[in-house]
Design a protein around this motif. Structure first.
Motif, PDB file in Angstrom:
ATOM      1  N   ARG A 129       0.726  -1.221   0.026  1.00  0.00           N
ATOM      2  CA  ARG A 129       0.038  -0.310   0.124  1.00  0.00           C
ATOM      3  C   ARG A 129       0.641   1.344   0.050  1.00  0.00           C
ATOM      4  NH1 ARG A 129      -5.346  -0.604   1.485  1.00  0.00           N
ATOM      5  NH2 ARG A 129      -5.020   1.448   1.931  1.00  0.00           N
ATOM      6  N   ASP A 152      -7.044  12.011   1.298  1.00  0.00           N
ATOM      7  CA  ASP A 152      -7.044  11.178   1.898  1.00  0.00           C
ATOM      8  C   ASP A 152      -6.599   9.582   0.862  1.00  0.00           C
ATOM      9  OD1 ASP A 152      -7.575   8.509   2.918  1.00  0.00           O
ATOM     10  OD2 ASP A 152     -10.210   9.393   3.351  1.00  0.00           O
ATOM     11  N   GLU A 154      -4.874   7.084   2.158  1.00  0.00           N
ATOM     12  CA  GLU A 154      -5.684   5.561   2.362  1.00  0.00           C
ATOM     13  C   GLU A 154      -6.708   5.257   1.259  1.00  0.00           C
ATOM     14  OE1 GLU A 154      -4.590   2.617   4.010  1.00  0.00           O
ATOM     15  OE2 GLU A 154      -2.985   4.190   3.959  1.00  0.00           O
ATOM     16  N   LEU A 155      -7.932   6.096   1.271  1.00  0.00           N
ATOM     17  CA  LEU A 155      -9.183   5.798   0.364  1.00  0.00           C
ATOM     18  C   LEU A 155      -8.947   5.843  -0.975  1.00  0.00           C
ATOM     19  CD1 LEU A 155     -12.571   5.840  -0.324  1.00  0.00           C
ATOM     20  CD2 LEU A 155     -12.370   7.937  -0.340  1.00  0.00           C
ATOM     21  N   LEU A 156      -7.996   6.765  -1.371  1.00  0.00           N
ATOM     22  CA  LEU A 156      -7.169   6.520  -2.976  1.00  0.00           C
ATOM     23  C   LEU A 156      -6.785   4.932  -2.822  1.00  0.00           C
ATOM     24  CD1 LEU A 156      -7.904   8.803  -4.946  1.00  0.00           C
ATOM     25  CD2 LEU A 156      -5.483   9.347  -4.497  1.00  0.00           C
ATOM     26  N   ASP A 158      -7.489   2.553  -1.657  1.00  0.00           N
ATOM     27  CA  ASP A 158      -8.490   1.671  -1.798  1.00  0.00           C
ATOM     28  C   ASP A 158      -9.194   1.404  -3.428  1.00  0.00           C
ATOM     29  OD1 ASP A 158      -8.006   0.294   1.148  1.00  0.00           O
ATOM     30  OD2 ASP A 158      -9.503   2.162   1.904  1.00  0.00           O
ATOM     31  N   PHE A 159      -9.480   2.822  -3.477  1.00  0.00           N
ATOM     32  CA  PHE A 159      -9.684   2.785  -5.306  1.00  0.00           C
ATOM     33  C   PHE A 159      -9.746   1.893  -6.002  1.00  0.00           C
ATOM     34  CE2 PHE A 159     -11.037   5.739  -8.360  1.00  0.00           C
ATOM     35  CZ  PHE A 159     -12.410   5.923  -8.965  1.00  0.00           C
ATOM     36  N   VAL A 160      -7.888   2.501  -6.098  1.00  0.00           N
ATOM     37  CA  VAL A 160      -6.909   1.650  -7.442  1.00  0.00           C
ATOM     38  C   VAL A 160      -6.744   0.178  -6.906  1.00  0.00           C
ATOM     39  CG1 VAL A 160      -5.220   1.998  -8.109  1.00  0.00           C
ATOM     40  CG2 VAL A 160      -6.076   4.040  -7.365  1.00  0.00           C
ATOM     41  N   THR A 161      -7.004  -0.663  -5.435  1.00  0.00           N
ATOM     42  CA  THR A 161      -6.616  -1.594  -5.797  1.00  0.00           C
ATOM     43  C   THR A 161      -8.076  -2.186  -5.733  1.00  0.00           C
ATOM     44  OG1 THR A 161      -6.676  -1.635  -3.492  1.00  0.00           O
ATOM     45  CG2 THR A 161      -4.578  -1.643  -4.070  1.00  0.00           C
ATOM     46  N   GLY A 162      -8.831  -1.971  -5.079  1.00  0.00           N
ATOM     47  CA  GLY A 162     -10.475  -2.265  -4.752  1.00  0.00           C
ATOM     48  C   GLY A 162     -10.996  -3.389  -5.960  1.00  0.00           C
ATOM     49  N   PRO A 163     -10.808  -2.764  -7.332  1.00  0.00           N
ATOM     50  CA  PRO A 163     -11.553  -3.399  -8.843  1.00  0.00           C
ATOM     51  C   PRO A 163     -11.178  -4.475  -9.017  1.00  0.00           C
ATOM     52  CG  PRO A 163     -11.811  -1.058  -8.934  1.00  0.00           C
ATOM     53  CD  PRO A 163     -11.252  -1.261  -7.675  1.00  0.00           C
ATOM     54  N   LEU A 165      -8.501  -6.427  -7.030  1.00  0.00           N
ATOM     55  CA  LEU A 165      -8.613  -7.323  -5.962  1.00  0.00           C
ATOM     56  C   LEU A 165      -9.912  -7.948  -5.458  1.00  0.00           C
ATOM     57  CD1 LEU A 165      -6.941  -5.364  -2.532  1.00  0.00           C
ATOM     58  CD2 LEU A 165      -6.163  -7.786  -3.842  1.00  0.00           C
ATOM     59  N   THR A 166     -11.085  -7.024  -5.870  1.00  0.00           N
ATOM     60  CA  THR A 166     -11.899  -7.989  -5.391  1.00  0.00           C
ATOM     61  C   THR A 166     -12.662  -9.173  -6.664  1.00  0.00           C
ATOM     62  OG1 THR A 166     -13.588  -6.135  -6.081  1.00  0.00           O
ATOM     63  CG2 THR A 166     -13.551  -6.388  -4.459  1.00  0.00           C
TER      64      THR A 166
ATOM     65  N   ASP B 158     -17.702  -5.230 -10.719  1.00  0.00           N
ATOM     66  CA  ASP B 158     -16.250  -5.116  -9.863  1.00  0.00           C
ATOM     67  C   ASP B 158     -16.025  -4.178  -9.840  1.00  0.00           C
ATOM     68  OD1 ASP B 158     -16.302  -7.526  -9.768  1.00  0.00           O
ATOM     69  OD2 ASP B 158     -14.869  -7.701 -11.616  1.00  0.00           O
ATOM     70  N   GLY B 162     -15.812  -2.653  -5.926  1.00  0.00           N
ATOM     71  CA  GLY B 162     -14.188  -3.297  -5.039  1.00  0.00           C
ATOM     72  C   GLY B 162     -13.494  -2.500  -4.220  1.00  0.00           C
ATOM     73  N   THR B 166     -13.264  -3.920   0.212  1.00  0.00           N
ATOM     74  CA  THR B 166     -11.638  -3.943   0.228  1.00  0.00           C
ATOM     75  C   THR B 166     -11.307  -3.359   1.303  1.00  0.00           C
ATOM     76  OG1 THR B 166     -10.753  -2.578  -1.588  1.00  0.00           O
ATOM     77  CG2 THR B 166     -10.951  -4.747  -2.195  1.00  0.00           C
ATOM     78  N   ARG B 167     -11.910  -1.923   1.224  1.00  0.00           N
ATOM     79  CA  ARG B 167     -12.383  -1.685   2.864  1.00  0.00           C
ATOM     80  C   ARG B 167     -12.961  -1.685   3.985  1.00  0.00           C
ATOM     81  NH1 ARG B 167     -10.230   3.799   2.657  1.00  0.00           N
ATOM     82  NH2 ARG B 167     -10.982   5.155   4.613  1.00  0.00           N
TER      83      ARG B 167
END
Lengths: 198, 198
Positions: A129, A152, A154-156, A158-163, A165-166, B158, B162, B166-167
DNA sequence: ACGATACGAGACGCCCTCGTATCGAAACCC
DNA sequence: GGGTTTCGATACGAGGGCGTCTCGTATCGT
């Protein structure tokens, strides 16, 4: 100083490696047994208990030994290219059994074993991260990312990794889609609403 | 036709409910025992084996009983408002112990018990994703989403789920951040690059 | 009333794991 | 060489789950 026969460093390494292998093969933490580990590693049980107080201590050490497998080298040709590489790395990690099985198990154990989670988070997740956060800050610095989003990070992240990752976490069957990372990155950059300068 | 004493429907319900409760309390699947379930449910072991062939069959039934807890009612005032409600629902589910513990356990068991995963995915996840896909298609229809993105709705789902997923999955400590969902939705709509009509 | 089935409780044998202890061999320091 | 510790292997008792079975009781059809 230590008098008798010295401990064989290779043994400890072999044991930890076996634990990580078993996890990678899909063994849930609850099914990991000291006897099974000793058997698989070709090691006497006494050796395990001589070095670790119990299963928790062993797993804790194994966590610390998870090699954050070399953060990817960013091409640096453009912010978008860097982001594509970062997202593509997440996709590859999701397909790697070792990484994904470990992550899944850790998420399950998060509640029951907070210390284990803390260790894993510190040795593996935090580094990834942080690297991504640096990339995003760089993006802000060169004007590729809206500056107000820096408040923020951290939020950024999450936004980049989230899609991705899920997508990799939920889909075992993950078909090899060409250009997937590029499409995800473009979504991250411009969103889904019309009226962009795409 | 069945001759003797009929089965008490309340018993089956009580058992399944107990299983879901134990999972919600953080018990990993591997630590779920028939004896423990019988004990917690105040039920004889014989009753369990009379109704289910084994632990797997019981868990399978429990999965089917997970009540997809009523998809949220969308305000319909605007596409953005609908999206905010959808994302906020994901956040709330992440905080609900029952849902998140279940999901975590399912992800871990995905490899070892594909049938279990298939069932859970079908009864719970698929419905949620389908609902979100409908919302996104509606967004395309009214011009709130770029039409060319409709070619891969799965990817779009996704992308929307996502970040918040993830968050909430990674952060147990999830602080109650005001307006988090709104900020996530704005990222989803406009991305992180400058030059938008935000 | 009678047979059949379900119920909760619990005993049973089997197997696996835990953590400890013991064994002979090997490797080290003095 | 003597003392000490590690090595793999294995035996041990304690604990617990599995799946089956048997109790005594309760509730249904006939």
């Amino acid at each position: 100083m230590p008098r008798g026969r010295p401990r064989d460093a290779a043994v400890g390494h072999k044991v930890v490696e076996t634990v990580l292998r078993l996890i990678a093969e899909g063994t849930p933490f609850g099914d990991l047994t000291m006897e099974g580990i000793a058997r698989e590693a070709g090691v006497g049980k006494a050796t395990l208990y001589r070095r670790w107080a119990g299963k928790d201590a062993l797993l804790l050490d194994a966590m610390a030994a998870v090699d954050s497998p070399a953060l990817p080298v960013l091409p640096g040709t453009s912010f978008r290219d860097d982001l594509v590489v970062a997202v593509e790395t997440i996709r590859k990690r999701g397909l790697a059994k070792r990484d994904s099985a470990m992550l899944r198990n850790m998420l399950t154990q998060m509640h029951n074993n907070p210390e284990l989670w803390r260790r894993y988070h510190g040795t593996v997740i935090a580094k990834r991260r942080a690297a991504l956060a640096r990339l995003l800050e760089h993006g802000i610095a060169i004007g590729a990312v809206r500056p107000e989003l820096g408040s923020d990070l951290e939020l950024l992240v999450d936004f980049v990794t989230g899609p991705m990752l899920t997508r990799t976490a939920f889909r075992e069957d993950a078909p090899l889609e060409q250009g997937l990372s590029e499409r995800v990155v473009d979504l991250i950059l411009h969103g889904i609403a019309p009226g962009d300068d795409t």
